[in-house]
Design a protein around this motif. Structure first.
Motif, PDB file in Angstrom:
ATOM      1  N   LEU A  66      -5.819  12.336   9.398  1.00 54.04           N
ATOM      2  CA  LEU A  66      -6.364  11.102   8.828  1.00 54.04           C
ATOM      3  C   LEU A  66      -5.384  10.409   7.885  1.00 54.04           C
ATOM      4  N   ARG A  67      -4.386  11.144   7.404  1.00 53.63           N
ATOM      5  CA  ARG A  67      -3.357  10.502   6.562  1.00 53.63           C
ATOM      6  C   ARG A  67      -2.621   9.414   7.348  1.00 53.63           C
ATOM      7  N   GLY A  68      -2.479   9.611   8.653  1.00 58.24           N
ATOM      8  CA  GLY A  68      -1.801   8.621   9.487  1.00 58.24           C
ATOM      9  C   GLY A  68      -2.534   7.304   9.583  1.00 58.24           C
ATOM     10  N   ILE A  69      -3.860   7.338   9.386  1.00 58.21           N
ATOM     11  CA  ILE A  69      -4.655   6.090   9.469  1.00 58.21           C
ATOM     12  C   ILE A  69      -5.187   5.683   8.097  1.00 58.21           C
ATOM     13  N   LYS A  70      -4.509   6.123   7.055  1.00 58.45           N
ATOM     14  CA  LYS A  70      -4.932   5.782   5.687  1.00 58.45           C
ATOM     15  C   LYS A  70      -5.103   4.268   5.520  1.00 58.45           C
ATOM     16  N   PHE A  71      -4.193   3.489   6.093  1.00 56.72           N
ATOM     17  CA  PHE A  71      -4.245   2.030   5.934  1.00 56.72           C
ATOM     18  C   PHE A  71      -5.511   1.439   6.573  1.00 56.72           C
ATOM     19  N   LEU A  73      -8.494   3.350   6.837  1.00 51.08           N
ATOM     20  CA  LEU A  73      -9.594   3.874   6.019  1.00 51.08           C
ATOM     21  C   LEU A  73      -9.754   3.088   4.722  1.00 51.08           C
ATOM     22  N   GLU A  74      -8.629   2.616   4.184  1.00 49.99           N
ATOM     23  CA  GLU A  74      -8.675   1.885   2.916  1.00 49.99           C
ATOM     24  C   GLU A  74      -9.238   0.473   3.081  1.00 49.99           C
ATOM     25  N   ASN A  75      -9.236  -0.014   4.316  1.00 47.16           N
ATOM     26  CA  ASN A  75      -9.713  -1.366   4.569  1.00 47.16           C
ATOM     27  C   ASN A  75     -10.979  -1.293   5.426  1.00 47.16           C
ATOM     28  N   GLN A  76     -12.113  -1.398   4.791  1.00 48.57           N
ATOM     29  CA  GLN A  76     -13.387  -1.196   5.486  1.00 48.57           C
ATOM     30  C   GLN A  76     -13.597  -2.176   6.638  1.00 48.57           C
ATOM     31  N   ILE A  77     -13.061  -3.395   6.498  1.00 51.62           N
ATOM     32  CA  ILE A  77     -13.231  -4.387   7.570  1.00 51.62           C
ATOM     33  C   ILE A  77     -12.520  -3.900   8.828  1.00 51.62           C
ATOM     34  N   ASN A  78     -11.285  -3.421   8.663  1.00 54.16           N
ATOM     35  CA  ASN A  78     -10.531  -2.910   9.819  1.00 54.16           C
ATOM     36  C   ASN A  78     -11.252  -1.758  10.500  1.00 54.16           C
ATOM     37  N   SER A  79     -11.860  -0.901   9.702  1.00 56.98           N
ATOM     38  CA  SER A  79     -12.490   0.287  10.276  1.00 56.98           C
ATOM     39  C   SER A  79     -13.771  -0.049  11.044  1.00 56.98           C
ATOM     40  N   GLN A  80     -14.303  -1.246  10.857  1.00 60.50           N
ATOM     41  CA  GLN A  80     -15.525  -1.648  11.557  1.00 60.50           C
ATOM     42  C   GLN A  80     -15.237  -2.424  12.851  1.00 60.50           C
ATOM     43  N   GLU A  81     -13.987  -2.795  13.064  1.00 60.71           N
ATOM     44  CA  GLU A  81     -13.633  -3.530  14.282  1.00 60.71           C
ATOM     45  C   GLU A  81     -13.604  -2.577  15.477  1.00 60.71           C
ATOM     46  N   ILE A 210       8.005   3.307   7.136  1.00 62.61           N
ATOM     47  CA  ILE A 210       8.179   4.764   7.151  1.00 62.61           C
ATOM     48  C   ILE A 210       7.624   5.281   5.826  1.00 62.61           C
ATOM     49  N   GLU A 211       6.606   6.128   5.908  1.00 68.65           N
ATOM     50  CA  GLU A 211       5.994   6.657   4.690  1.00 68.65           C
ATOM     51  C   GLU A 211       6.331   8.139   4.550  1.00 68.65           C
ATOM     52  N   SER A 220       3.812  20.126   0.997  1.00 71.42           N
ATOM     53  CA  SER A 220       4.820  20.040   2.062  1.00 71.42           C
ATOM     54  C   SER A 220       5.167  18.570   2.283  1.00 71.42           C
ATOM     55  N   ILE A 221       6.442  18.313   2.541  1.00 74.58           N
ATOM     56  CA  ILE A 221       6.865  16.930   2.793  1.00 74.58           C
ATOM     57  C   ILE A 221       6.557  16.558   4.234  1.00 74.58           C
ATOM     58  N   ARG A 222       5.920  15.405   4.402  1.00 69.49           N
ATOM     59  CA  ARG A 222       5.584  14.891   5.730  1.00 69.49           C
ATOM     60  C   ARG A 222       5.992  13.422   5.801  1.00 69.49           C
ATOM     61  N   HIS A 223       6.056  12.903   7.018  1.00 71.66           N
ATOM     62  CA  HIS A 223       6.355  11.485   7.233  1.00 71.66           C
ATOM     63  C   HIS A 223       5.386  10.912   8.257  1.00 71.66           C
ATOM     64  N   CYS A 224       5.028   9.671   8.078  1.00 70.39           N
ATOM     65  CA  CYS A 224       4.391   8.897   9.138  1.00 70.39           C
ATOM     66  C   CYS A 224       5.280   7.687   9.403  1.00 70.39           C
ATOM     67  N   ILE A 225       5.613   7.505  10.667  1.00 74.37           N
ATOM     68  CA  ILE A 225       6.478   6.394  11.074  1.00 74.37           C
ATOM     69  C   ILE A 225       5.614   5.425  11.877  1.00 74.37           C
ATOM     70  N   TYR A 226       5.593   4.183  11.445  1.00 76.34           N
ATOM     71  CA  TYR A 226       4.764   3.160  12.079  1.00 76.34           C
ATOM     72  C   TYR A 226       5.665   2.188  12.835  1.00 76.34           C
TER      73      TYR A 226
END
Length: 255
Positions: A66-71, A73-81, A210-211, A220-226
């Motif tokens: 779910l960390r990959g889709i944090k952006f 989850l933080e935007n309720q409008i996006n999550s309802q589309e 790149i996060e 642990s260090i992780r990355h998400c690349i968009y």
């Protein structure tokens, strides 16, 4: 794992809130718990994961997915589309199953080349009454060339599938223009970034973000690349089965 108490997934509501600005509903928490228990049972036959203890499973499978889709989850409008997602190389169902549970309006296609794993996932979908998932058994190189799957997805998820440039070749042909590939990585080097930039451009995309972050329990260090799709992908990508891994795009003269 015979002791039932050892199979209780921690709730971690405050940690969800602190790290993702979100927390599961009681129903979602129950589905996470059932999913965990079913995977622990299935693991005895199918060797789905080496991660089995509750805290590790929460961090390395649920939280990480779910960390990959944090952006979103933080935007309720996006999550309802209503959006279309494909999880490429889903394996035991991560990150696709937690994403589907969390975003019930999204349709999530779980793709894997191993029929046994897809059969197992189908039993999970039935057990958990998850209605917004589709399953697909095939190689991504073949699916990416089929008209019904090409350039139709809003998001493509790839976790522990292949090197970044190979993941880009798998994902970008599937995305509609404006869509986003989310690559879940451990380490990610500057050299990899330079190669990826060149490859993504050929495939009709660009590096959006790149996060780098640390996991909440083990640091642990992780990355998400968009990767964002900005142009149509040339019709010759993805290349035939096995070629993207045998001859990664940065080895070709045109890159």
């Amino acid at each position: 794992m015979n002791d039932n108490n050892a199979q209780i997934l921690p709730e971690m509501n405050s940690l969800w809130q602190e790290t993702l600005n979100w927390q599961p509903t009681a129903e979602q928490q129950q589905q996470f718990q059932q999913l965990y228990q079913l995977i622990i049972i299935g693991n005895k036959k199918l060797n789905l994961t080496r991660i089995t203890t509750p805290e590790d499973f929460w961090e390395k499978h649920f939280w990480d997915s779910l960390r990959g889709i944090k952006f979103i989850l933080e935007n309720q409008i996006n999550s309802q589309e209503e959006k279309k997602v494909i999880d490429i190389g889903t394996g035991a169902g991560f990150p696709g199953l937690p994403v589907a549970i969390t975003l019930p309006k999204y349709t999530v296609t779980l793709l894997d080349s191993t029929r046994k794993k897809i059969n197992f996932i189908e039993t999970i979908l039935a057990n958990l009454a998850i209605k917004n998932c589709l399953t697909l058994t095939n190689r991504v190189e073949q699916i990416g060339r089929i008209f019904q799957h090409r350039e139709i997805y809003d998001f493509a998820l790839l976790r522990a599938v292949a090197p970044t440039i190979v993941c880009a070749e798998y994902a970008l042909p599937m995305l509609k223009i404006g869509g986003m590939a989310i690559l879940y990585r451990g380490n990610f080097t500057t050299d990899e970034q330079v190669n990826l930039q060149k490859v993504v451009k050929i495939l009709g995309g660009k590096i959006h973000t790149i996060e780098e972050f640390k996991t909440p329990l083990t640091n642990s260090i992780r990355h998400c690349i968009y990767l964002q799709k900005v142009n149509k992908t040339p019709i010759n990508y993805p290349r035939s089965v096995g070629i993207p891994t045998q001859k990664p795009l940065n080895h070709l003269n045109r890159v």
